[in-house]
Design a protein around this motif. Sequence first.
Motif, PDB file in Angstrom:
ATOM      1  N   UNK A 171       1.045  -1.147   0.227  1.00  3.03           N
ATOM      2  CA  UNK A 171       0.225  -0.042  -0.050  1.00  3.03           C
ATOM      3  C   UNK A 171       0.913   1.085  -0.004  1.00  3.03           C
ATOM      4  N   UNK A 172       2.002   1.278   0.939  1.00  2.00           N
ATOM      5  CA  UNK A 172       2.554   2.657   1.530  1.00  2.00           C
ATOM      6  C   UNK A 172       3.712   2.790  -0.067  1.00  2.00           C
ATOM      7  N   UNK A 173       3.852   1.542  -1.144  1.00  2.00           N
ATOM      8  CA  UNK A 173       4.695   1.458  -2.502  1.00  2.00           C
ATOM      9  C   UNK A 173       4.269   2.150  -3.477  1.00  2.00           C
ATOM     10  N   UNK A 174       2.632   1.368  -3.607  1.00  2.00           N
ATOM     11  CA  UNK A 174       2.486   1.426  -4.664  1.00  2.00           C
ATOM     12  C   UNK A 174       0.786   2.567  -4.729  1.00  2.00           C
ATOM     13  N   UNK A 175       0.167   2.283  -4.118  1.00  2.00           N
ATOM     14  CA  UNK A 175      -0.772   3.159  -3.858  1.00  2.00           C
ATOM     15  C   UNK A 175      -1.381   4.804  -3.414  1.00  2.00           C
ATOM     16  N   UNK A 176      -0.628   4.458  -2.025  1.00  2.00           N
ATOM     17  CA  UNK A 176      -1.081   5.699  -0.795  1.00  2.00           C
ATOM     18  C   UNK A 176       0.409   5.463  -0.374  1.00  2.00           C
ATOM     19  N   UNK A 177       0.937   6.372  -1.025  1.00  2.00           N
ATOM     20  CA  UNK A 177       2.984   6.498  -0.670  1.00  2.00           C
ATOM     21  C   UNK A 177       2.639   7.461   0.715  1.00  2.00           C
ATOM     22  N   UNK A 178       3.579   6.811   1.381  1.00  2.00           N
ATOM     23  CA  UNK A 178       3.885   7.210   2.991  1.00  2.00           C
ATOM     24  C   UNK A 178       5.250   7.771   3.084  1.00  2.00           C
ATOM     25  N   UNK A 179       5.848   7.531   2.521  1.00  2.00           N
ATOM     26  CA  UNK A 179       7.424   8.456   2.830  1.00  2.00           C
ATOM     27  C   UNK A 179       8.194   7.939   3.522  1.00  2.00           C
ATOM     28  N   UNK A 180       7.685   7.180   4.167  1.00  2.00           N
ATOM     29  CA  UNK A 180       8.015   5.686   5.295  1.00  2.00           C
ATOM     30  C   UNK A 180       8.348   4.982   5.296  1.00  2.00           C
ATOM     31  N   UNK A 181       9.726   4.454   6.204  1.00  2.00           N
ATOM     32  CA  UNK A 181       9.795   2.508   5.281  1.00  2.00           C
ATOM     33  C   UNK A 181       9.069   1.641   6.105  1.00  2.00           C
ATOM     34  N   UNK A 182       9.343   0.583   6.415  1.00  2.00           N
ATOM     35  CA  UNK A 182       8.465  -0.006   7.206  1.00  2.00           C
ATOM     36  C   UNK A 182       9.318  -0.102   8.591  1.00  2.00           C
ATOM     37  N   UNK A 183      10.844  -0.196   8.341  1.00  2.00           N
ATOM     38  CA  UNK A 183      11.714  -0.088   9.633  1.00  2.00           C
ATOM     39  C   UNK A 183      11.236   1.171  10.476  1.00  2.00           C
TER      40      UNK A 183
END
Length: 507
Positions: free
Chosen positions: A466-478
């Motif tokens: 979701x964070x990479x492709x649809x709803x970019x968060x600009x924060x990593x899983x870590x």
Amino acid sequence: MKAKLVFPPPSKKYGGITWGTEDLVNPPQSGIEVLAAVARQRFPDADISCISDSVASGMSAEDYAFSYRTVDDVVESCADADVVGVSVWFHNLESGLELAWKLKEIDLGKRVVLGSYGVSNPLIARLVLEQHPAVDYIARGDGEETIVGILRGFSPQQIPNLFYRVDGKVMMGPSRPFNLNRRPRWDFTHTQNYAAIMEGYDSRTRLFGELRKGSGGSFIGRIGVQFTTGCEKAEQEGPCAYCTSQRTTTQSMLAERFWGQIGHLYSTHGITEYFLCDDIAATLPKLRALSEARKKASLPDNLQFRAYGYAPYFTPEDSTEMIRLLHEVGIINLFLGIENFSPEVNSKSHKRAYGYPEIADLIGSLTENKVDVFLPLIVGMPGESEETLRYNADCLDRILDRHAKKTYGEGGIVRVDLSGGMPLRGTPWYNNLARDREVQEFYLKKTGMPLQKDIDPDYTTLREASAIYVEPMGVSPQRLNDHFNELSKICLRYLRPQQIGGFDFQP
Ligand code: SF4
């Protein structure tokens, strides 16, 4: 005719889940008892009983404890049943499926029906029936008439709210809500081993007093009761992005009937502490109806409730009146759906864009009026950014500094539930992801499973997609994981470890 209604233990991967409370044995599940009561009313001669996920041991405050049943233990208890109804949520779906397979190994003639939130979404229901021949039927939505239809031996086409197969093809029966005013009174006397568990919930026992003394006078409402079904917010504004509730139509029973049920549970089990598990219990019309009817009912004064509240419904015009009515009804503990302090993240979750100032005002008023608050926060929702993470950590620190309480019953924040955002199957968030080809490819590469076919998806991978492709968060899983740990540390500065819960977060 023998029927068992079962709430299975958590699946292995959700074994560490904690449910918003501390220190007490898991109570029997109310939902299956409601269905059993309806079925018994129609089949007085049938042997219909319930099996919940836990057993209790010990009779003093020091050694009163619970352990989960095992699936094998449940299988053994169901060995002589003709029909087994299995209530599954997301955390025990896998256990429910394991149970179905093991029951069919004993006897192919047993009818196994799955139902409740974990399978009520049509997509999941289809997948389960396609991939698990051990499951005969799936009940969706209200299961009262469904279980009765199955026990009567009606053909599946005649049974409301049922998924079934015809020549391997999954079909759906007519949809029909059950009138809440037709629910008979129910209690836990037909749940296996209920007496040992209820000892800790019965206000007339010595153990009840001892347990509450030991936990700082904490109020622990865990016995589920229901006044209405459906969610007004979903009905009027559409469901929140992470919501699995498919009920966009609301229904209410008569408030007098609700109090009659409470009176019955009190006289049968001595229960004074309840969890009013309506999707949103704290609305002005519901509180008014409950308050008026309670005045006319003959009930003990010490009834207490925990209930869900939706912050935007406490508008400046209604808030004072709603808080007054909470007291009249006996709601002293509010699970306040906040999830995030950032208006941007909230509006991406399809909620009104309220933020810290409104939340702080509301919690301040609740605290002044001695209403305890449970604060749920979800980390890693669509729209999170480095800025919103920092903002959330800062807001949590400020609000706990002002309102955290280590003891219950004085008003203030008495618990924080921190959870990782999960695009659960059936939620608008999940549906959005499942349509995206890049997400599908990412998921397949990471898990080896096609997303569309995965009944119990890996939500950490989905959140990442979701964070990479649809709803970019600009924060990593870590970074999300670090943030989660940071929030836990903030909570620990103000609350006892037992006052912090939620679903474990994994990067
Ligand atoms: S998350 Fe709660 S408030 Fe939002 S739609 Fe679902 S039940 Fe309603």
